[in-house]
Design an enzyme around this catalytic site. Structure first.
Site: not given
Ligand code: ZN
Length: 428
Positions: A60, A62, A155, A213, A216, A312, A318
């Site tokens: 996982h 991005h 997203q 996702h 979360e 991630d 993030w």
């Molecule tokens: Zn993610």
């Protein structure tokens, strides 16, 4: 023989019981794994009893956002929602060149860390599909040394963001490998469930895997995983569906979870926890006690569910840290889940290797005859030691060729009466 790695310890070796083995690679594949091979290799590496593992796999990530930290500003609250808003501010300024450059830089980091397969989500909510085209180009360029699998990720919400489903379909037509989703970010629980149904039906029609996702949040009533399992079961998608994050399960009622875990197992739905990010983003609305927020990893493993740990984020809206080190991910996962038993620590290593490979559906993964000639020589004696040390990747091998090397570190001491070098390894 193209390459022979001598005197390797394997992940399942037990010190004192198993003799080290030689790994013989020819024509890009492993052709033998046995002690004292007589044949000579065109190239040879002496592992000298060090651990030789299959490459790390990140289930996982991005890659469209990576290494964008500080653009256009940093995340002040540290929350998932500010991260999404921040990414929205950055999107209009993205260029294909910058996306490709950052992704390629990250892939270099990954290879140096022995991370040779990555499943990356790609935001499809920008109708220009800049990131999709950029990462398809990156996938093509890195293919000789890294398997990059791409997930079409809406997203801003499949139903909430205008045109998202059409964009997602266009992304799949361009060659994206996996169908993504974000049900907890839709306007209502009902919309979230509807998005799962639409996306799973689309994936079934196209014969593609699903990785959403899912849940979360810290909301114990965010139960989209149940719907995802239901759709996987209804459409016969067992073994092809993963729920990423599943952090709400941390906060759920125990009785409800006692029904949910067998449902996940029965539906063949895998779980991907992202320890660094979950411990960072979850529990932000709590005072004290403050929830950890990572999903129920040991309980899932005990229930027979495949669980991987993902990175991630690395230096993005993030998360401001990270370097593509899956041992750091396993290290954090072990701590957050309190997986401190011997078997549990080994399971943390599996979560960034074999389990992740199973979720990605990688062909020819492992250290056995017939598998790809891919491996990483670690400056450690076993998987637990590798996690403890975040061990140096002495050599990284892809299809029988050494693609990265790092010298073993030895600190030189300058202590009164105790000069010398320090080696943190323990040969057990
Ligand atoms: Zn993610």
């Amino acid at each position: 023989m193209d390459l022979i790695i001598r005197r390797a310890a394997l992940t399942h070796h037990v010190a004192g019981r198993d003799a080290p083995v030689d790994i013989v690679i020819d024509g890009g594949r492993i052709v033998a794994v046995e002690p004292n091979v007589a044949a000579k290799g065109a190239q040879e590496i002496d592992a000298a009893g060090a651990l030789v593992a299959p490459p790390f796999v990140d289930a996982h990530f991005h890659m469209d956002a990576t290494l964008s930290y500080g653009l256009p500003r940093v995340n002040a609250s540290g929350t998932l929602l500010e991260g999404i808003a921040l990414w929205g501010e950055l999107k209009p300024d993205l260029t294909q060149e910058a996306l490709i450059e950052r992704a390629l830089q990250y892939c270099d980091w990954a290879v140096a860390r022995g991370l040779l397969a990555i499943r990356s989500h790609v935001d499809v909510c920008d109708p220009r599909l800049l990131a999709v085209e950029a990462l398809i180009e990156v996938k093509r360029r890195v293919a000789p040394y890294l398997d990059l699998q791409l997930v079409a990720f809406p997203q801003d919400g499949l139903l909430r963001s205008p045109g998202a489903f059409e964009n997602l379909k266009r992304a799949v037509a361009l060659g994206i490998d996996v169908v993504g989703g974000i049900p907890h970010f839709e306007r209502t629980m009902a919309d979230g469930a509807e998005s799962i149904r639409l996306l799973c039906e689309f994936a079934a029609e196209k014969g593609l895997p699903v990785d959403m996702h899912c849940d979360e949040s810290d909301d114990p009533l965010s139960r989209h995983i149940e719907t995802l399992c239901g759709e996987a079961h209804r459409l016969g998608l067992a073994g092809r569906v993963a729920g990423s994050h599943l952090t709400s399960m941390h906060s759920m009622d125990n009785y409800y979870v006692s029904k949910l875990l067998p449902l996940m197992r029965e539906s063949g739905v895998a779980a991907i926890a992202n320890p660094l990010i979950n411990i960072t983003l979850q529990g932000r609305a709590d005072t004290y006690p403050k929830r950890r927020g990572m999903t129920r990893v040991p309980e899932m493993l005990a229930a027979g569910i495949t669980v991987a740990f993902g990175h991630d984020c690395v230096m993005d809206p993030w998360y401001s840290l990270g370097s593509g080190d899956m041992l750091e991910v396993a290290h954090m996962g072990l701590h957050v889940a309190q997986m401190t038993g011997v078997e549990a620590m080994r399971a943390s290593f599996d979560a960034v290797t074999v389990n992740a490979a199973r979720i990605l559906g990688l062909e020819g993964y492992g250290i056995a005859p017939g598998c790809h000639g891919d491996c990483v020589v670690l400056d450690a004696s076993d998987p637990i030691d590798a996690i403890r040390l975040r061990a140096t990747r002495l050599a990284v091998v892809r299809r029988g060729k050494v693609v990265a090397r790092t010298p073993a570190p030895h600190a030189a001491l300058a202590l009164e009466g105790r000069p010398g070098t320090v080696d943190f390894k323990l040969r057990r």
